[in-house]
Every structure is written in structure tokens, then in C-alpha cells.
Design an enzyme around this catalytic site. Structure first.
Site, short mmCIF file in Angstrom:
data_model
loop_
_atom_site.label_atom_id
_atom_site.label_comp_id
_atom_site.label_asym_id
_atom_site.label_seq_id
_atom_site.Cartn_x
_atom_site.Cartn_y
_atom_site.Cartn_z
CG ASP A 1 6.96 5.84 -36.87
OD1 ASP A 1 6.96 4.61 -37.03
OD2 ASP A 1 6.76 6.66 -37.80
CG HIS B 1 0.79 1.87 -6.19
ND1 HIS B 1 0.62 0.54 -6.46
CD2 HIS B 1 1.73 1.92 -5.21
CE1 HIS B 1 1.41 -0.19 -5.67
NE2 HIS B 1 2.09 0.64 -4.91
CG ASP C 1 7.42 6.37 -3.03
OD1 ASP C 1 8.62 6.26 -3.36
OD2 ASP C 1 6.73 5.41 -2.62
CG ASP D 1 11.51 3.09 -2.96
OD1 ASP D 1 10.82 4.12 -3.05
OD2 ASP D 1 11.03 1.95 -2.72
CG HIS E 1 2.14 0.14 2.72
ND1 HIS E 1 3.39 0.23 3.31
CD2 HIS E 1 1.63 1.39 2.74
CE1 HIS E 1 3.62 1.48 3.65
NE2 HIS E 1 2.56 2.22 3.33
CG HIS F 1 10.35 -2.93 -1.36
ND1 HIS F 1 11.40 -2.43 -2.08
CD2 HIS F 1 9.53 -1.87 -1.11
CE1 HIS F 1 11.20 -1.13 -2.29
NE2 HIS F 1 10.09 -0.76 -1.71
CG HIS G 1 8.80 -3.45 -5.29
ND1 HIS G 1 7.45 -3.50 -5.43
CD2 HIS G 1 9.05 -2.30 -4.59
CE1 HIS G 1 6.89 -2.44 -4.86
NE2 HIS G 1 7.85 -1.68 -4.35
CD GLU H 1 8.14 1.25 1.27
OE1 GLU H 1 7.31 2.04 0.79
OE2 GLU H 1 8.85 0.49 0.57
CE1 TYR I 1 0.22 6.33 2.87
CE2 TYR I 1 0.02 4.33 4.20
CZ TYR I 1 0.77 5.17 3.39
OH TYR I 1 2.08 4.85 3.12
NE ARG J 1 5.26 5.27 0.72
CZ ARG J 1 4.17 5.58 0.05
NH1 ARG J 1 2.99 5.43 0.60
NH2 ARG J 1 4.23 6.05 -1.19
CD GLU K 1 10.21 3.82 0.10
OE1 GLU K 1 9.56 4.65 -0.56
OE2 GLU K 1 10.33 2.62 -0.22
N1 GLY Z 1 8.11 3.30 -4.66
C1 GLY Z 1 7.60 2.02 -4.49
C2 GLY Z 1 7.67 1.59 -3.11
O1 GLY Z 1 7.89 2.41 -2.24
O2 GLY Z 1 7.61 0.45 -2.79
MN MN Z 2 9.57 1.27 -1.43
MN MN Z 3 8.86 4.25 -2.51
#
Ligand code: GLY
Ligand code: MN
Ligand code: MN
Length: 448
Positions: free
Chosen positions: A37, A240, A257, A268, A347, A351, A358, A381, A385, A403, A405
Site C-alpha cells: 500500500d 556511491h 555529494d 549536482d 572515475h 557528465h 546523468h 568533479e 580517494y 571530491r 563538484e
Molecule cells: N551525484 C552523482 C554524480 O556526481 O555523478
Molecule cells: Mn556528478
Molecule cells: Mn555528484
């Protein structure tokens, strides 16, 4: 909020590109069940919303260029006083015409009777195949209905075209109205990051800081654009990480983030700052490297630059910094060629950003990295790490994850950082957190 004219313009542009004899079909996103529900908060499909501005589930939009009785047909839920009492208001077909600019609108329950007629004698159907197996099947059933009538002289479409190919290219170029909303979305997220820096104290829980974001977003009418990452110390090395349930330790960094979604547009932002308000020498040294890498990437965000150029610039600066600090040994060019930096930077540097965090849009065209053009929005970004236990790495670097960003609009002559209101330099962060600490202890004294 976007004006209804913006949606008209988009539909016209798409229909112009599709040309005569074509038709586009887009289903709304399904409502997703969470548990007994209880539903997940409804989020409209980005492509569907881009063309319609219509936020309800159980809807199908059809665009039929040059159709005399009207080019834009919307199927949606019928009005129903009982259902609306329980589950909320519905526009209904009349509302779809009056408020959402549909030329024709019908109850979604009538679609099986009406849609085959719209498909009749159309040559090409623009549709994003394979995203919803259930809708794929329904569409095939409608097409088969038209095929079955072919002895009556009508013919079924002969070509299916990937709608997303055309539509996603449109979405990649943001209009002035979209940029305005994206600026607002960016400001809301930047204010939340400032608030988090002011509120953060050792021994708080990660989720308490997350709560500050939800508070700041909701009070501005926004929501999260993705699950926030609130990662103290070594948790920041899990890219993540979303558990957000650990205590914040004095002496650690906190990586957050978190971005907002306003009127369907995402921001973002990542910021990394010391939980106690002061960077240690090791934290500061690495932080300055990431900040310099971000600046090096920014410098390459301008029309004519290719998509990979900011990434390559960030990688070079990060590698140089890692060599300088003794974390990598060897020649910078060789370490880049062998991708030795990937141990600490695994990474990419960004993006596309838009309705989806994304966002859609090809990164390569004809085998070449895409050329940046005004109106495109991307994130920049870079990060580093270094989890605890990293072999051959001095202990002082362990559990540092950084990071930084920001969201960047490509402009005619360069770029604009939409998220610059979120503090970023060591001096800005330390001074804001010192002010926050003073304000915090004054408030505690008042309550004592
Ligand atoms: N928050 C997802 C990224 O930074 O790509
Ligand atoms: Mn991002
Ligand atoms: Mn991000």
C-alpha cells in the site's frame, strides 16, 4: 517553473525534425510500488515531461505532425471523484486540453480503440524501444491491428525510429528558460551545502547532516535529484556510499555529494570539508591538488573544446600533485600513459547535467569526442580517494576521500559555474565553519 510556451516550442521543434508522415509516441513513467500500500514518490519520465509538462502517471503523449484535427494528442486518466478523494487530483482530458495545450485528449482507457487509427497511413514511428517491454508489446499490438486492416486500403508504418536519438540531442542544448531553472536548482543546493558546513560538528551522525539538505531543499520547493552521499572519513572512498549512518569523527573529512531537483532540473554538487572546521596539513595538501585539478578542468570548458579535454587536464594536475606529495613515483607523462593515477582517481571528471543528473546526450559523435557548445551543462568533479590500508601509502593519507563538484554552463565565450555560491577554497570553508561554530556556541549559551 517553465512557461507552457516552452513546451509548445519543443513539440514543434521535434515535429519539424520528424517531418511529414511521422508520428511520436511516449508513455509516462509508471508509478512504482514500494511495499504494501505504499508507493515511491512519483517522478515523471524526463522525455515525457520535456515535451508535455504533464506530471501524472498512466498517460501517453502522441505527436502527429500535420494532422488536421490536431497534432498533439494526450491520453490521460479520466476524472474520478472517488479516486481523486483517495489519491489526489487529476487533470482529466478536459484539463489536458485547457491547461496542457493538448489539441485532443482522451481517457487512457480508450487508447486501444483510438491509437491504431492514429498509426494508420503513417510511415515512421518515433519511439524509444526497449525501455518498457510492456509498452513495446502494446505498441506492437496496435501496429498489428493496423496491419490486419490493410485490405481496407490503409497501411501500417514501415519504419521505427529511435525517438531518443533526436530528443536527447534537443535536451542537451539548454534554452534560456531551462538555464534559469538550473541556476535556481544550483542556488538551492549551494545554500544547502553552506548550511551543512555551518551546522557540522564532531560526533554528529552522517544522517543528521543529510537532514539539513532535505530541510533546505523542501523549504525551497525542491527535492533531491539523487540519493545524497554524506560520507565521513573513509566512507568517502566508497564512491556511491549512501548509508549515511556513521558518526562523524573529529579530525576526519566529510564528503557530501547532494543536489536538488527543481521543476524537473537537477543540480549536482560535491563539497569536502573538515568535520572540526580545520584541515590537517595532509588533508589540506590533497585538497589543494583536487581544487587545482578542478580549476585546470574549468579552464578547458569553452566552445570548441572537446568533451575529454577537461578530464585530461584534471588527470594531469592530479598526477602532478600525487607525484609532488610522494603518492606516485615516476614521470608524470608515463604515469598518465599507464593510468597509474587510477588507483586514486577511478572515475571520470564529469557528465552532462539537466533533467537527469546523468543527463542525456552523446559524448562522442562520429567516433570523436563531442565539441562543447553554448547551452550545454556539465559537471566538473575531480577527486582523490585513499582508503585505509592502501599499500605503500603513508598512514597520514589514509581515509581521505575528496571530491569537488560543480555544475558548469558552456557560454558563448567560455563558461559559467552555476554552483559557485557553495564555498570551496580552504580559507572560505574554514572561515564559514568558524563563524558557524561561534553562532552555534552563542545559541547554546542562550539556551543554557
Ligand atoms: N551525484 C552523482 C554524480 O556526481 O555523478
Ligand atoms: Mn556528478
Ligand atoms: Mn555528484
Amino acid at each position: 517553473m517553465l512557461d507552457s510556451k516552452e513546451f509548445v516550442k519543443r513539440r514543434k521543434q521535434l515535429m519539424r525534425m520528424m517531418g511529414e508522415g511521422a508520428m511520436a509516441i511516449l508513455p509516462a513513467a509508471p508509478q512504482r510500488h514500494r511495499n504494501r500500500d505504499s508507493e515511491y514518490p512519483y517522478r515523471q519520465d524526463s522525455d515525457f515531461f520535456y515535451l508535455t509538462g504533464f506530471g501524472e502517471p498512466e498517460a501517453v503523449a502522441v505527436l502527429v505532425p500535420h494532422r488536421e484535427q490536431g497534432e498533439y494528442v494526450l491520453f490521460c486518466r479520466d476524472r474520478d471523484p472517488l479516486m481523486e478523494t483517495w489519491h489526489g487530483r487529476r487533470a482529466g482530458p478536459a484539463g489536458a486540453r485547457e491547461r496542457y495545450g493538448a489539441d485532443d485528449a482522451y481517457p487512457i482507457g480508450d487508447i486501444d480503440d483510438i491509437l491504431p487509427g492514429l498509426l494508420e497511413n503513417r510511415e515512421r514511428v518515433y519511439y524509444s524501444m526497449g525501455y518498457s517491454p510492456e509498452f513495446d508489446q502494446r505498441l506492437m499490438a496496435w501496429v498489428n491491428r493496423v496491419r490486419a486492416r490493410s485490405r481496407g486500403g490503409s497501411h501500417a508504418p514501415v519504419e521505427f525510429v529511435a525517438l531518443e536519438h533526436v530528443l536527447h540531442d534537443m535536451r542537451l542544448y539548454k534554452s534560456p528558460a531551462e538555464i534559469k531553472v538550473m541556476r535556481q536548482s544550483a542556488s538551492i543546493a549551494a545554500a544547502a551545502h553552506q548550511r551543512a558546513m555551518r551546522m557540522c560538528r564532531p560526533d554528529m551522525m552522517e544522517y543528521e547532516v543529510e537532514a539539513e539538505f532535505l530541510h533546505e531543499f523542501r523549504r525551497a520547493g525542491a527535492w533531491v535529484s539523487y540519493n545524497p552521499i554524506v560520507a565521513g572519513g573513509g566512507n568517502a572512498c566508497i564512491l556511491h556510499y549512501t548509508e549515511n549512518n556513521a558518526p562523524l569523527r573529529d579530525g576526519d573529512l566529510l564528503l557530501i555529494d547532494a543536489g536538488a531537483e527543481l521543476h524537473g532540473y537537477a543540480s549536482d554538487i560535491t563539497r569536502t570539508f573538515p568535520i572540526n572546521g580545520r584541515f590537517s596539513p595532509a588533508q589540506r595538501a590533497l585538497y589543494e591538488v583536487v581544487l587545482a585539478a578542478q580549476q585546470a578542468a574549468f579552464d578547458c570548458v569553452k566552445p570548441g573544446s572537446h568533451w575529454n579535454v577537461p578530464h585530461d587536464a584534471a588527470v594531469r594536475t592530479l598526477t602532478e600533485g600525487l607525484v609532488e606529495l610522494g603518492l606516485l613515483k615516476g614521470k608524470v607523462n608515463e604515469l598518465i600513459a599507464s593510468e597509474a593515477y587510477r588507483r586514486f582517481y577511478m572515475h571520470r571528471t564529469g557528465h552532462w547535467l539537466g533533467m537527469d543528473v546523468h543527463d542525456v546526450g552523446d559524448y562522442k559523435v562520429g567516433g570523436q569526442w563531442r565539441v562543447l557548445e553554448p547551452g550545454m551543462v556539465l559537471t566538473v568533479e575531480p577527486g582523490l580517494y585513499i582508503p585505509a590500508g592502501s599499500k605503500g601509502v603513508a598512514k597520514k593519507w589514509w581515509d581521505i576521500g575528496i571530491r569537488i563538484e560543480d555544475d558548469v554552463l558552456v557560454t558563448k565565450h567560455g563558461h559559467e559555474v552555476l554552483t559557485k555560491a557553495a564555498p570551496k577554497t580552504v580559507a572560505e570553508i574554514e572561515s564559514l565553519m568558524a563563524d558557524g561554530a561561534v553562532a552555534g556556541s552563542a545559541a547554546r549559551a542562550r539556551h543554557a
